[in-house]
Design a protein around this motif. Structure first.
Motif, PDB file in Angstrom:
ATOM      1  N   VAL A 118     -26.595 -30.865 -38.677  1.00 54.59           N
ATOM      2  CA  VAL A 118     -27.413 -29.903 -39.409  1.00 54.59           C
ATOM      3  C   VAL A 118     -28.084 -30.581 -40.608  1.00 54.59           C
ATOM      4  O   VAL A 118     -29.264 -30.357 -40.889  1.00 54.59           O
ATOM      5  CB  VAL A 118     -26.565 -28.704 -39.875  1.00 54.59           C
ATOM      6  N   GLN A 163     -28.778 -23.122 -31.645  1.00 53.86           N
ATOM      7  CA  GLN A 163     -28.276 -21.843 -32.138  1.00 53.86           C
ATOM      8  C   GLN A 163     -27.307 -21.956 -33.315  1.00 53.86           C
ATOM      9  O   GLN A 163     -26.771 -20.941 -33.764  1.00 53.86           O
ATOM     10  CB  GLN A 163     -27.592 -21.084 -30.993  1.00 53.86           C
ATOM     11  N   ARG A 164     -27.058 -23.145 -33.777  1.00 53.38           N
ATOM     12  CA  ARG A 164     -26.167 -23.283 -34.931  1.00 53.38           C
ATOM     13  C   ARG A 164     -26.772 -22.558 -36.144  1.00 53.38           C
ATOM     14  O   ARG A 164     -27.970 -22.660 -36.409  1.00 53.38           O
ATOM     15  CB  ARG A 164     -25.922 -24.759 -35.248  1.00 53.38           C
ATOM     16  N   LYS A 165     -25.929 -21.833 -36.865  1.00 49.81           N
ATOM     17  CA  LYS A 165     -26.409 -21.040 -37.994  1.00 49.81           C
ATOM     18  C   LYS A 165     -27.143 -21.884 -39.025  1.00 49.81           C
ATOM     19  O   LYS A 165     -28.150 -21.446 -39.596  1.00 49.81           O
ATOM     20  CB  LYS A 165     -25.230 -20.311 -38.657  1.00 49.81           C
ATOM     21  N   GLY A 166     -26.616 -23.073 -39.271  1.00 51.99           N
ATOM     22  CA  GLY A 166     -27.247 -23.946 -40.263  1.00 51.99           C
ATOM     23  C   GLY A 166     -28.650 -24.353 -39.857  1.00 51.99           C
ATOM     24  O   GLY A 166     -29.554 -24.450 -40.702  1.00 51.99           O
ATOM     25  N   VAL A 204     -30.642 -22.606 -37.692  1.00 53.88           N
ATOM     26  CA  VAL A 204     -31.470 -21.393 -37.740  1.00 53.88           C
ATOM     27  C   VAL A 204     -31.934 -21.110 -39.175  1.00 53.88           C
ATOM     28  O   VAL A 204     -33.104 -20.812 -39.415  1.00 53.88           O
ATOM     29  CB  VAL A 204     -30.684 -20.183 -37.187  1.00 53.88           C
ATOM     30  N   ALA A 205     -31.029 -21.233 -40.125  1.00 51.45           N
ATOM     31  CA  ALA A 205     -31.369 -21.008 -41.536  1.00 51.45           C
ATOM     32  C   ALA A 205     -32.358 -22.057 -42.033  1.00 51.45           C
ATOM     33  O   ALA A 205     -33.301 -21.748 -42.780  1.00 51.45           O
ATOM     34  CB  ALA A 205     -30.101 -21.025 -42.385  1.00 51.45           C
ATOM     35  N   LYS A 256     -35.831 -21.254 -40.848  1.00 52.86           N
ATOM     36  CA  LYS A 256     -36.431 -20.164 -41.611  1.00 52.86           C
ATOM     37  C   LYS A 256     -36.965 -20.662 -42.956  1.00 52.86           C
ATOM     38  O   LYS A 256     -38.047 -20.279 -43.398  1.00 52.86           O
ATOM     39  CB  LYS A 256     -35.407 -19.043 -41.823  1.00 52.86           C
TER      40      LYS A 256
END
Length: 261
Positions: free
Chosen positions: A7, A32-35, A37-38, A41
């Motif tokens: 990430v 799809q890892r949250k880090g 995705v964030a 954004k």
């Protein structure tokens, strides 16, 4: 199977990517890892802000480009700062920008933080073809009124330019000069040259008022630049007027002078 980037590594890459169609973006978008995705954004928001700055820059150059298209060079944007304060001078600036000026984010000085104004002030000085400053102090303002003093400050700013401009773009004023000119209402948000002048005038005057604050403490000049804030009015009531107050302005005129200075 190749190990996916961390990430942290993806965040580092995104910080360097300014092209929305970069092929690496499509790879990151399936992660799809949250880090990740964030991070995407955050990257998208950065590009949106950058695009808004570019769009604003192009819009604010439309007046200058129309004039350049008529074969006129050396367009001076003119603006003033300090018509409303109860103390200190009115300061005008005239700025001639080159046709290849490319610094994004310049806007009406009132819309910028003091840090951004200082940054742009330095960059404008480095790149401008010419800068002129006009200053009319409180005594002139009292003698001829703030409107006429502002005109004189603007004319002085033009005279202080290293070359005679071929055209003037002025914020909401018309000047008695033979130089072709155009007055733009809210010009500091419509013309890049006027916005640059507003920054130069604002930083110049704010620095002057900070120096006056050392000479005449108790009014908050370094913070309020001479405007009628609560601290300033309290200082007037307690200390009386000081040598840079504008006696023709009602809050000063109505104050009993305690002759502190």
């Amino acid at each position: 199977m190749e190990k996916p980037l961390s990430v942290a590594a993806i965040k580092a890459l995104l910080s360097e990517i300014d092209y929305p169609l970069d092929e690496r973006i499509s790879i990151f978008q399936v992660d799809q890892r949250k880090g990740v995705v964030a991070a995407l954004k955050t990257w998208e928001k950065r590009l949106e802000k950058q695009q808004l700055k570019e769009d604003k820059f192009k819009k604010m150059l439309q007046n200058e480009q129309a004039i350049w298209g008529r074969g006129l060079s050396f367009i001076a944007g003119i603006d003033e700062v300090g018509r409303g304060p109860l103390a200190g001078p009115v300061v005008a600036a005239a700025v001639i920008l080159p046709k290849d000026f490319q610094i994004l984010g310049i806007n009406d000085s009132k819309q910028l933080s003091s840090e951004k104004r200082e940054k742009f002030f330095i960059e404008i000085q480095e790149h401008a073809l010419g800068i002129g400053i006009g200053i009319k102090d409180h005594s002139i303002i009292d003698d001829i009124n703030i409107y006429q003093a502002t005109k004189l400050a603007m004319l002085e700013a033009v005279q202080q330019l290293p070359q005679t401009p071929g055209y003037l773009l002025i914020d909401a004023m018309k000047l008695p000069t033979t130089i072709p000119q155009e007055s733009l209402i809210k010009g500091d948000s419509k013309s890049l040259s006027i916005a640059a002048a507003s920054i130069v005038a604002k930083v110049t005057r704010d620095r002057m008022m900070s120096e006056y604050d050392l000479l005449y403490p108790g009014y908050g000049f370094a913070q309020n630049a001479g405007y009628g804030t609560k601290i300033h009015l309290e200082g007037l009531a307690k200390l009386g007027v000081c040598p840079i107050h504008r006696h023709s302005f009602a809050p000063v005129r109505n104050t009993v002078n305690k002759k502190r200075f």
